[in-house]
Design a protein around this motif. Structure first.
Motif, mmCIF file in Angstrom:
data_model
loop_
_atom_site.group_PDB
_atom_site.id
_atom_site.type_symbol
_atom_site.label_atom_id
_atom_site.label_comp_id
_atom_site.label_asym_id
_atom_site.label_seq_id
_atom_site.Cartn_x
_atom_site.Cartn_y
_atom_site.Cartn_z
ATOM 1 N N HIS A 61 -27.867 -25.337 12.559
ATOM 2 C CA HIS A 61 -29.285 -25.067 12.810
ATOM 3 C C HIS A 61 -29.533 -24.915 14.308
ATOM 4 O O HIS A 61 -28.797 -25.494 15.118
ATOM 5 C CB HIS A 61 -30.125 -26.243 12.310
ATOM 6 C CG HIS A 61 -30.269 -26.277 10.826
ATOM 7 N ND1 HIS A 61 -31.172 -25.489 10.158
ATOM 8 C CD2 HIS A 61 -29.620 -26.994 9.884
ATOM 9 C CE1 HIS A 61 -31.075 -25.723 8.854
ATOM 10 N NE2 HIS A 61 -30.129 -26.626 8.663
ATOM 11 N N ALA A 62 -30.596 -24.206 14.677
ATOM 12 C CA ALA A 62 -30.930 -24.028 16.092
ATOM 13 C C ALA A 62 -31.146 -25.384 16.769
ATOM 14 O O ALA A 62 -30.803 -25.569 17.928
ATOM 15 C CB ALA A 62 -32.175 -23.158 16.218
ATOM 16 N N ALA A 126 -31.993 -17.621 8.287
ATOM 17 C CA ALA A 126 -32.440 -16.800 9.416
ATOM 18 C C ALA A 126 -33.684 -16.021 8.988
ATOM 19 O O ALA A 126 -33.838 -15.689 7.814
ATOM 20 C CB ALA A 126 -31.331 -15.836 9.806
ATOM 21 N N ASP A 129 -35.593 -10.123 12.105
ATOM 22 C CA ASP A 129 -35.686 -9.960 13.567
ATOM 23 C C ASP A 129 -37.125 -9.686 14.033
ATOM 24 O O ASP A 129 -37.587 -10.257 15.026
ATOM 25 C CB ASP A 129 -34.795 -8.802 14.041
ATOM 26 C CG ASP A 129 -33.331 -9.206 14.045
ATOM 27 O OD1 ASP A 129 -33.051 -10.425 13.942
ATOM 28 O OD2 ASP A 129 -32.471 -8.313 14.142
ATOM 29 N N ARG A 132 -39.181 -12.791 13.812
ATOM 30 C CA ARG A 132 -38.819 -13.755 14.854
ATOM 31 C C ARG A 132 -39.488 -13.390 16.180
ATOM 32 O O ARG A 132 -40.051 -14.235 16.861
ATOM 33 C CB ARG A 132 -37.288 -13.823 15.022
ATOM 34 C CG ARG A 132 -36.854 -14.997 15.884
ATOM 35 C CD ARG A 132 -35.352 -15.101 16.034
ATOM 36 N NE ARG A 132 -34.792 -13.928 16.662
ATOM 37 C CZ ARG A 132 -33.997 -13.048 16.052
ATOM 38 N NH1 ARG A 132 -33.674 -13.236 14.791
ATOM 39 N NH2 ARG A 132 -33.539 -12.010 16.693
ATOM 40 N N GLU A 162 -33.348 -14.651 5.486
ATOM 41 C CA GLU A 162 -31.989 -14.162 5.232
ATOM 42 C C GLU A 162 -31.084 -15.363 4.995
ATOM 43 O O GLU A 162 -30.964 -16.230 5.856
ATOM 44 C CB GLU A 162 -31.491 -13.348 6.432
ATOM 45 C CG GLU A 162 -32.236 -12.036 6.588
ATOM 46 C CD GLU A 162 -31.958 -11.359 7.924
ATOM 47 O OE1 GLU A 162 -30.971 -11.719 8.591
ATOM 48 O OE2 GLU A 162 -32.743 -10.477 8.287
ATOM 49 N N PRO A 164 -27.490 -17.096 4.803
ATOM 50 C CA PRO A 164 -26.176 -16.744 5.350
ATOM 51 C C PRO A 164 -25.175 -16.489 4.236
ATOM 52 O O PRO A 164 -25.092 -17.262 3.282
ATOM 53 C CB PRO A 164 -25.776 -17.978 6.187
ATOM 54 C CG PRO A 164 -26.654 -19.076 5.724
ATOM 55 C CD PRO A 164 -27.870 -18.476 5.120
#
Ligand SMILES: CC(=O)CC(=O)SCCNC(=O)CCNC(=O)[C@H](O)C(C)(C)COP(=O)(O)OP(=O)(O)OC[C@H]1O[C@@H](n2cnc3c(N)ncnc32)[C@H](O)[C@@H]1OP(=O)(O)O
Length: 423
Positions: A61-62, A126, A129, A132, A162, A164
């Motif tokens: 995780h981030a 995720a 893009d 985000r 998304e 993984p």
């Protein structure tokens, strides 16, 4: 400068759990902290400032940008213990061990803990893009008007997360699909794969029965044994499973492939002086390591075949032959991967054309291969596998009192990492 010997003093792991099983609510941090604290209590390291902790996870995780340091801060080690993250797909755990081992050898560290953790239950999702970018800008928007303008740019399709995939970004194929191509290329039979898988389960069960893991494992969330282990596995039972990779005629099944797994492992390494000062016996020494990568993207080699190249390079540096070992720990990503690697080492064409050698490496005594079972039975929480293998092999060598063991781990991205432990 003198190069010092690198001692392995012990290992610890939590039992490995099947994905979405008993560890479904545990994070990477929870599991890595538990694996570190198991070492802390076994070796009385409460409040100790260890030279360095190196660890990693394949799926992160981030919030875990330095997962190892967060796990140290959550553990009973001194908060003044430095820590860093490592990433080499399934080679992560062993790469972390090699990194700190090299620092010990050079005198930069006297003690270190290395390992890895992974959870496919708590895999990071995720976002699209475009979504985000909008969310990041929303966070710094200065007025309500600016926020509303950004929100009007959102489209329903951008909101779907998304998940993984266990797939190679450059080919779109899963590791299993890649391994199926290699199995076909090397003519690895279904029978041979099922036999290897059944042996893995039977040997892991026997190792549990004789208490081998009693000082290598700390129960976690009430799990005391690897959940994937099926002591009653036989090649005949495995032969009934349907193929999951390589199409309807494929040879790879859920039984001869590793399951998706959650878990963590750690290993304590030190200089001989540190071990002596702490009155801790040395189980084994890490003496050689090697990495290799192959070009699977253009189809020049199978995705998981890099160890077939790393091992001969390592043997040349060590001045050893493939037969000079008492134990072989070859990570069972898939039974077919182990068998294809063994076949490559026996093959005169592979030796000549791929390795540039006059003679093949030859065959190994299969009785010495994964003697206490491996990933097919224990499961494979990607970054935790290296620590499991090193701890197992170091203890095997300690029990034997002398000898040498070879470790070989394939990794995503067409990479491989190998090592030699000696007593
Ligand atoms: C990552 C790197 O860098 C390098 C590497 O290591 S590559 C390896 C990475 N790992 C992977 O790619 C993971 C691959 N594995 C998977 O994707 C999945 O586990 C899988 C697709 C193979 C199977 O998933 P699944 O279908 O959910 O498995 P699961 O339901 O547990 O088992 C299917 C059946 O086989 C049976 N089975 C499994 N193992 C068995 C055994 N040992 N004996 C008897 N039966 C068994 C199960 O009981 C189940 O039977 P039912 O359908 O009757 O319930």
């Amino acid at each position: 400068m003198d190069v010092r010997k690198v001692a392995i003093l012990g290992g610890n792991r939590i039992p490995f759990a099947r994905s979405n099983g008993p560890y479904a609510s545990a994070s990477n941090q929870d599991m890595l902290t538990a694996a570190i604290d198991g070492l802390v209590s076994r070796f009385s390291l409460q409040g100790e400032r260890i030279g360095e902790v190196a660890a990693g996870a394949v799926l992160k995780h981030a919030r875990d940008f330095n997962l190892a340091r967060e796990a140290v801060l959550g553990s009973k080690l001194s908060p003044e213990t430095p820590a860093s993250d490592v990433q080499m797909a399934c080679g992560t755990g062993l790469q972390a061990i090699v990194n700190v081992a090299n620092k010990i050898a050079l005198g930069q560290l006297d003690s270190a803990i290395a390992g890895g953790v992974d959870t496919t239950s708590d895999a990071p999702l995720a976002v699209n893009d475009d979504l985000r970018r909008i969310l990041v800008r929303l966070n710094s928007a200065k007025s309500l008007g600016e926020r509303l303008r950004l929100l009007t740019k959102l489209r329903p399709g951008q909101i779907v997360p998304e998940i993984p995939r266990n797939a190679e970004p450059r080919t779109g194929l899963s590791m299993g699909e890649h391994a199926a191509l290699t199995a076909k290329e090397w003519g690895i039979t279904r029978e041979a794969q099922d036999e290897l898988a059944a042996t893995s389960h039977q040997r892991l069960a026997a190792a549990y029965d004789r208490g081998f893991f009693d000082d290598l494992m700390t129960p976690f969330l009430r799990l005391t044994r690897d959940q994937n282990l099926r002591p009653d596995s036989t090649a005949e039972k495995l032969a009934k499973l349907k193929p999951v990779f390589g199409g309807p005629d494929g040879t790879m099944t859920a039984g001869n492939s590793t399951p998706l797994t959650d878990g963590a492992s750690t290993v304590l390494l030190a200089s001989e002086e540190w071990a002596k000062a702490h009155k801790l016996p040395v189980l084994a020494y890490l003496t050689f390591a090697e990495t290799a990568a192959v070009d699977y993207v253009h189809g020049r080699e199978g995705l998981l075949m890099a160890p077939a190249y790393a091992v001969p390079r390592m043997l040349a540096k060590a001045g050893l032959s493939l037969q000079d070992f008492d134990f072989y720990e070859i990570h069972e990503a898939f039974a077919s991967q182990v068998l294809a690697t063994l076949k490559a080492w026996e093959d005169p064409g592979f030796a000549k054309e791929k390795l540039g050698l006059d003679e093949p490496l030859g065959s190994i005594d299969r009785a010495k291969l994964n003697v206490n079972g491996s990933s097919l039975a224990a499961g494979h929480p990607f970054a935790a596998t290296g620590g499991r293998i090193v701890a197992t092999l170091a203890k095997l060598l300690h029990e034997k009192g002398s000898g040498r063991g070879l470790i070989s781990i394939c990794a995503a991205g067409g990479q491989g990492i190998t090592a030699i432990l000696e007593k």
